[in-house]
Design an enzyme around this catalytic site. Structure first.
Site, PDB file in Angstrom:
ATOM      1  N   SER A  17       0.827  -1.411  -0.083  1.00  0.00           N
ATOM      2  CA  SER A  17       0.009  -0.211  -0.038  1.00  0.00           C
ATOM      3  C   SER A  17       0.809   1.294   0.123  1.00  0.00           C
ATOM      4  CB  SER A  17      -1.043   0.043   1.271  1.00  0.00           C
ATOM      5  OG  SER A  17      -2.012   0.967   1.231  1.00  0.00           O
TER       6      SER A  17
ATOM      7  N   ASP B 128       0.293  -4.281  -3.814  1.00  0.00           N
ATOM      8  CA  ASP B 128      -0.978  -3.328  -3.596  1.00  0.00           C
ATOM      9  C   ASP B 128      -0.708  -1.876  -3.518  1.00  0.00           C
ATOM     10  OD1 ASP B 128      -3.563  -3.871  -4.565  1.00  0.00           O
ATOM     11  OD2 ASP B 128      -4.511  -4.034  -2.374  1.00  0.00           O
TER      12      ASP B 128
ATOM     13  N   HIS C 115      -7.817  -5.494  -0.414  1.00  0.00           N
ATOM     14  CA  HIS C 115      -6.596  -4.815   0.008  1.00  0.00           C
ATOM     15  C   HIS C 115      -5.780  -5.313   1.094  1.00  0.00           C
ATOM     16  CE1 HIS C 115      -3.883  -1.524  -0.105  1.00  0.00           C
ATOM     17  NE2 HIS C 115      -4.076  -0.894   1.092  1.00  0.00           N
TER      18      HIS C 115
END
Length: 597
Positions: free
Chosen positions: A359, A384, A447
């Site tokens: 992330s 991600d 996620h």
């Protein structure tokens, strides 16, 4: 005088031992054991940085927002449990960072939920969950058993090296950067799994206000009251200088003469609290996010400096500076007791270090791979990525990615088109430089699929976020693709005795068309749920069929371990698990690998 051991004496073979389940783990949430040939050790290190200072020019209320005072990192590494017995036998590590109740309150604040129900729920589920990793265990000094038992030339060479008392394994290094709300422990399923396959994984706990809550210990010679920060909550041991003189814990610390510390909670963007949302018209607060990435880059450099000290035989010096020790805030009572620093001398390959992050940590990894002054960074693994927070590439070629890259994304982020385009953008940046680059998506994943939360709370992930992939399988696919990538791009001396998972996920991929659009849209959510959850067509019937399938398999397996069959809506024997958006040709991969031969 005893006869010295002969050079051809067969060394003791050691393989991974599964940790015993605690009583709580029989009924409550637990993390699965690692699958590699090594057991996993863990240690916390927090030491002062070489140049404590504010980082970036970002200020609020006339004070700096971000500071760099210490570097905190959790180190996951291959260990040898069979040489530790009796009172010296290491204990497993708590999953929730200490102090656990206060950390739980930090998560409640981050989620904008009242603290009491969050703390109570965590106490009933995972507050006391333990990692299948052992604190301060002995660094492994052996090659995996299966390699040494191999009858071929590789096994013969491994046996010769293991039989030589002057020869010890050296392990490749990965530096891991967490995402928003994360910590050094909440990606333990990935970090520990990589360590079980023979990596030293350094998980940094960032002090940039991106985590839910972190505690920064300060050396006793630091005047805490002189530290300027608009966001840090300072606690000192000096009369009249505490934030709350009635706080019993502060008074106890003053009485015991313990080190001062400050607390950093999640920092909200100014006048733009929801800058992570795809629907935020103001977009990402690049002023704050770029400053945070700047601090993260400095923390990565400090972490590498500590690794250099350990690898060069100065582990005792690091231990003497360590602030995570008995009595100090957020510390284990064990500290670094029991670590034999001589074992760490020359134990790591500090060239071609892998940068890895999830992330916002993926955005950090992109920026680290753009920094050509960090010659020891060899490649990047991006999980991600929050592409919107990634600073734009510079016009100068020296400010662009020129290192091998693999991007592994969740399907839910693939349907966030603006973010997907950003990931394509920095992947193209690497490819245009001539570097190998892969861009993949794990089908049915959301996620949080690459965090421990998906493993600990799979039902919530399935119900609230419509995750359709088995969480342990999602972690496995992430690890397997990463290891296959590293097997290609790392120098042979770092991979010669690997026992890494290999499902030919990368080698079997064919060059796809240009990734201008996601491959499929049948799971694409409604507009308001973009980047948050997926859409399950005919959800009730799909869930019912999945339940019957799992129940039938459980009966067929007659009570054997079936954790890998639970919590997933799809049978991945019947459909694709990974979509490939971008990959190099087989010829280019061979050309890259031939340069090492």
């Amino acid at each position: 005088m005893a006869n010295p051991p002969q050079a051809n004496t067969k060394p003791l073979r050691r393989s991974a031992v599964k940790p015993r389940k605690t009583f709580r783990e029989l009924f409550l949430h637990r993390l699965p054991n690692y699958n590699g040939p090594y057991n996993v050790g863990y240690m916390d290190i927090e030491v002062p940085v070489r140049d404590p200072r504010p980082v970036s020019k970002l200020r609020r209320n006339g004070k700096p927002v971000l500071r760099l005072d210490t570097i905190l990192m959790g180190i996951y590494y291959p260990c040898d449990l069979q040489t530790s017995t009796g009172a010296e036998k290491p204990h497993r590590v708590d999953w929730m960072p200490r102090p656990r109740a206060a950390t739980a309150k930090g998560y409640a604040k981050y989620l904008h939920i009242p603290a009491l129900p969050v703390t109570a729920y965590l106490a009933c589920t995972s507050l006391f969950t333990k990692l299948p990793a052992f604190r301060n265990a002995k660094l492994a000094a052996h090659w995996p058993e299966d390699i040494c038992n191999d009858s071929g030339p590789t096994g013969q060479k491994a046996r010769e090296e293991e039989g030589d008392p002057t020869s010890r394994p050296k392990f490749p290094v990965i530096i891991f950067s967490h995402g928003l709300g994360g910590s050094r422990l909440c990606y333990s399923s990935i970090c520990g799994e990589l360590a079980s396959f023979g990596f030293v994984v350094v998980a940094i706990e960032h002090r940039d206000g991106s985590g839910a809550r972190t505690y920064v210990s300060l050396p006793s010679n630091v005047e805490a009251a002189a530290i300027e920060s608009s966001t840090a909550e300072i606690h000192t041991n000096n009369d009249g200088k505490e934030n709350d003189a009635k706080d019993k814990k502060v008074q106890r610390r003053r009485k015991e003469g313990l080190n001062p510390y400050y607390v950093v909670d999640y920092i909200l963007p100014k006048d733009n609290a929801q800058d992570t949302s795809p629907h935020n018209r103001r977009g990402v607060d690049h002023t704050l996010r770029s400053a945070q990435i700047e601090l993260r880059q400095e923390e990565v450099k400090e972490a590498f400096h500590i690794l250099n000290l350990l690898n060069s035989g100065h582990g005792d010096d690091v231990a003497s500076l360590n602030l995570r020790k008995k009595g100090n805030v957020a510390s284990s009572s064990v500290g670094l007791n029991g670590v034999n620093w001589e074992d760490w001398k020359g134990s790591m390959f500090l060239n071609n270090v892998t940068m890895m992050g999830h992330s916002f940590g993926g955005a950090t990894t992109v920026q680290i791979c753009r920094d050509h002054t960090l010659e020891w960074i060899g490649q990047g693994v991006i999980l991600d990525a929050w592409g919107q927070a990634t600073p734009p590439a510079g016009e100068n070629r020296k400010e662009r990615i020129a290192k091998p890259l693999i991007s592994i994304s969740s399907e839910v982020f693939m349907h966030w088109k603006d973010n997907f385009d950003k990931v394509v953008e920095f992947s193209d940046e690497a490819r245009e430089s001539g570097a190998l680059c892969w861009m993949l998506t794990i089908v049915g994943s959301t996620h949080l699929a690459m965090t421990d939360l998906a493993v600990l709370y799979p039902q919530w992930m399935s119900i609230l976020m419509k995750s359709m992939v088995n969480p342990t399988r999602a972690i496995s696919l992430t690890i397997t693709a990463s290891l296959e990538f590293l097997k290609i791009v790392l120098p042979p001396e770092q991979t010669k005795y690997n026992m890494w998972a290999d499902e030919q996920l990368l080698q079997s991929a064919e060059q796809p068309p240009e990734p201008t659009e996601p491959l499929r849209t049948d799971h694409a959510p409604d507009h308001k749920w973009v980047a948050v959850r997926l859409k399950i067509p005919n959800e009730f019937s799909v869930r019912l069929k999945a339940w019957f399938r799992r129940t039938w398999r459980f009966v067929i397996c007659a009570g054997r371990e079936v954790a890998d069959l639970a919590h997933g809506l799809h049978d991945f024997g019947e459909q694709e698990e990974i979509w490939t958006h971008m990959c190099p040709t087989h010829e280019k991969v061979e050309e890259y690998m031939n340069q090492f031969r």
